[in-house]
Write a protein that holds these residues in place. Structure first.
Motif, PDB file in Angstrom:
ATOM      1  N   CYS A   1       0.768  -1.151   0.025  1.00 23.13           N
ATOM      2  CA  CYS A   1      -0.102  -0.122   0.044  1.00 23.13           C
ATOM      3  C   CYS A   1       0.852   1.272  -0.137  1.00 23.13           C
TER       4      CYS A   1
ATOM      5  N   CYS B   1      -5.449   3.082  -4.782  1.00 17.60           N
ATOM      6  CA  CYS B   1      -4.091   2.570  -4.524  1.00 17.60           C
ATOM      7  C   CYS B   1      -3.552   1.935  -5.467  1.00 17.60           C
TER       8      CYS B   1
ATOM      9  N   THR C   1      -2.961   2.928   5.645  1.00 20.98           N
ATOM     10  CA  THR C   1      -2.936   2.075   4.662  1.00 20.98           C
ATOM     11  C   THR C   1      -4.583   1.697   4.336  1.00 20.98           C
ATOM     12  N   CYS C   2      -4.574   0.898   3.407  1.00 20.04           N
ATOM     13  CA  CYS C   2      -6.106   0.606   2.988  1.00 20.04           C
ATOM     14  C   CYS C   2      -6.771   0.027   4.105  1.00 20.04           C
TER      15      CYS C   2
END
Length: 135
Positions: free
Chosen positions: A86, A120, A91-92
């Motif tokens: 990521c 992303c 972060t995702c």
């Protein structure tokens, strides 16, 4: 067209993505295994149907917790090389948890999935909190 982030923001996001400590949430696999064993010990059809109905109702009521729990399972068991792919801060998976907590299970999961599959991408480190769209 989307404006590119500054070099300083890219460097901050890169440092975060490459060197952040990876959280490994605690999971309770014993409870999950006990639930599966309990279901197999009672073959009575009406009991199973009742159990399924209760699980569905509880699942609908607790979707937010279930989705966050699934993200925690991913964070705990996903290999480090996959989790470090990521390019965004947070972060995702962290973004998914934040979005679910703010928007609820369905809309938050949709925002998290949209970010995972459409935002992303590429090779530019970015900072993208879900809260920025709330201002």
């Amino acid at each position: 067209m989307e404006e590119l982030p500054t070099q300083q923001i890219q460097e901050m996001a890169e440092q975060y993505c490459l060197y952040r400590p990876l959280a490994r949430p605690r999971t309770n696999l014993k409870t999950a295994a006990a639930a599966v064993v309990f279901m197999q010990e009672h073959p009575c059809l009406s009991g199973v149907i009742l159990w399924i109905m209760v699980c569905v109702i509880m699942g609908i009521l607790r979707m937010r917790s279930i989705f966050i729990g699934l993200v925690h399972l991913y964070q705990h068991y996903a290999p480090e090389d996959i989790r470090r792919r990521c390019l965004l801060q947070p972060t995702c998976s962290e973004y998914m948890i934040l979005a679910i907590e703010k928007y609820g299970a369905v809309k938050g999961a949709a925002k998290g999935i949209r970010r995972l599959f459409f935002t992303c991408r590429g090779n530019i480190y970015r900072i993208d909190y879900p809260y920025e769209s709330w201002k």
